[in-house]
Design a protein around this motif. Structure first.
Motif, PDB file in Angstrom:
ATOM      1  N   MET A 107       9.665   6.411  10.298  1.00  0.00           N
ATOM      2  CA  MET A 107      10.466   7.169  11.216  1.00  0.00           C
ATOM      3  C   MET A 107       9.228   7.233  12.739  1.00  0.00           C
ATOM      4  SD  MET A 107      10.045  11.355  11.426  1.00  0.00           S
ATOM      5  CE  MET A 107      11.715  11.908  12.674  1.00  0.00           C
ATOM      6  N   GLU A 108      10.419   5.660  13.382  1.00  0.00           N
ATOM      7  CA  GLU A 108       9.821   5.186  14.857  1.00  0.00           C
ATOM      8  C   GLU A 108      10.480   5.602  15.816  1.00  0.00           C
ATOM      9  OE1 GLU A 108      11.263   0.721  14.407  1.00  0.00           O
ATOM     10  OE2 GLU A 108       9.300   0.086  13.392  1.00  0.00           O
ATOM     11  N   PRO A 109       9.480   6.275  16.752  1.00  0.00           N
ATOM     12  CA  PRO A 109       9.184   5.394  17.124  1.00  0.00           C
ATOM     13  C   PRO A 109       7.539   6.057  17.107  1.00  0.00           C
ATOM     14  CG  PRO A 109       9.956   6.771  18.873  1.00  0.00           C
ATOM     15  CD  PRO A 109      10.999   6.902  17.708  1.00  0.00           C
ATOM     16  N   PHE A 110       7.396   7.029  15.965  1.00  0.00           N
ATOM     17  CA  PHE A 110       6.228   7.873  15.564  1.00  0.00           C
ATOM     18  C   PHE A 110       5.398   6.516  14.587  1.00  0.00           C
ATOM     19  CE2 PHE A 110       9.938  11.386  16.391  1.00  0.00           C
ATOM     20  CZ  PHE A 110       9.427  11.518  18.089  1.00  0.00           C
ATOM     21  N   ARG A 111       4.053   7.263  14.652  1.00  0.00           N
ATOM     22  CA  ARG A 111       3.180   6.783  13.924  1.00  0.00           C
ATOM     23  C   ARG A 111       3.264   7.506  12.390  1.00  0.00           C
ATOM     24  NH1 ARG A 111      -2.729   6.412  16.172  1.00  0.00           N
ATOM     25  NH2 ARG A 111      -2.897   5.181  14.173  1.00  0.00           N
ATOM     26  N   GLY A 112       2.965   7.164  11.733  1.00  0.00           N
ATOM     27  CA  GLY A 112       3.075   8.190  10.175  1.00  0.00           C
ATOM     28  C   GLY A 112       4.224   7.431   9.152  1.00  0.00           C
TER      29      GLY A 112
END
Length: 326
Positions: A107-112
């Motif tokens: 799930m960009e731009p998030f981490r994870g």
């Protein structure tokens, strides 16, 4: 000089010690009022997080999910949103059967990562439809793993759902979902620690005689950067209905409006008005070759010149007027 206690004072002291001993033996007092015990082990169960914008995202995705599956499978699919819940990732994995149809997404731009789960009855039904079957729910599900052909077919559906997820998230925060891999054993789909809190979105599907659910698991740590957005009261715009838009435009085009083109104006005194007779000429303030203003519903909208067209007086539009801001 020490004070000597009387027998009554000694009895009072001994009575107080007995009361304290009884309280200690009886354990802690019952909580009063709205005080409730706090479970430090399963604290995520007790966490009630209100995310209005996240509910909007689920509603938008549910609408897209229904339309996408109905279009791909060529049959009517009914879907409903189950209220999201916050649990530990370990508990979510415990609910998944083996084998499971799991898809890990970035799930960009998030981490994870995000974990998307499709119930087995839905997977086999989709495969049967793609292969031309007219009877659904006949395949044996218990204990059977998914073949590579079945995985490729369900991957086609997942790709379409990823596009629906991106459209659902766009009004709140633009995201991009990238496909990482698929798993059939929940133990190999570790996108978070066992005790990490995750939010579960569940969508219940019914098609023909088969029902199942699609679940989306997102770690709360992944959503932490936009937590304020998700907690805000987000007012989403309704999706544009092409049928309604067509009818509105049709009705607007059929509506009649009054258009008046004043030729000019003149100021007369009372005596001049009383002296008027047939054949007198009133000079207007507009030159012969001057520009006239056309009024649409008493509002100036057009500039142009008078003339004759097909034997009738006409008005030739030269320019559209811009309405002045208040």
């Amino acid at each position: 000089m020490s004070q000597v206690l009387s027998q009554e004072e000694i009895d009072a002291l001994l009575g107080g010690l007995e009361e304290v001993t009884a309280e200690e033996a009886g354990g802690p007092a019952e909580p009063e009022g709205d005080v409730v015990p706090y479970d430090f082990v399963n604290f995520t169960r007790m966490t009630k997080i209100k995310l209005p914008a996240f509910d909007v995202i689920n509603d938008q995705f549910n609408r897209g999910l229904r339309n996408t599956l109905s279009g791909i499978l060529r049959l009517m699919v009914e879907s409903a949103v189950v209220p999201p819940e916050v649990i530990t990732f370990k508990e979510f994995l415990r609910r998944l059967p083996v084998p499971s149809n799991l898809h890990i997404l970035k799930m960009e731009p998030f981490r994870g990562h995000v974990l998307l789960s499709v119930d087995s009855p839905l997977v086999f039904t989709v495969v049967e439809i793609f292969l031309g079957s007219t009877s659904f729910g006949q395949a044996r599900i218990e204990g059977r793993e998914f073949t590579s052909i079945e995985q490729r077919m369900i991957r086609r559906v997942v790709n379409a759902l990823m596009a629906d997820m991106e459209r659902a998230w766009a009004p709140v925060h633009p995201v991009k979902f990238l496909y990482e891999r698929s798993e059939i054993n929940p133990q190999f789909a570790k996108i978070a620690a066992d005790d990490d809190a995750v939010i579960i979105s569940r969508f219940q599907l019914d098609m023909e005689e088969v029902s199942g659910a699609i679940s989306i698991c997102i770690p709360m740590l992944t959503l932490q950067p936009i937590k304020a957005k998700l907690q805000s009261a987000y007012q989403h715009e309704e999706a544009e209905d092409p049928v309604w838009r067509h009818r509105l435009l049709h009705n607007l085009r059929q509506a009649e409006v009054d258009v008046v083109v004043p030729l000019g104006a003149a100021r007369l005194t009372g005596s001049e008005l009383l002296d008027l007779s047939v054949g007198d000429i009133i000079q207007l303030d507009t030159p012969v070759d001057g520009t006239l203003v056309a009024l649409v519903e008493d509002r100036p909208k057009l500039l142009g010149h008078p003339g004759i067209y097909r034997g009738q007086r006409a008005f030739k539009v030269a320019e559209f007027m811009r309405e002045e801001e208040p």
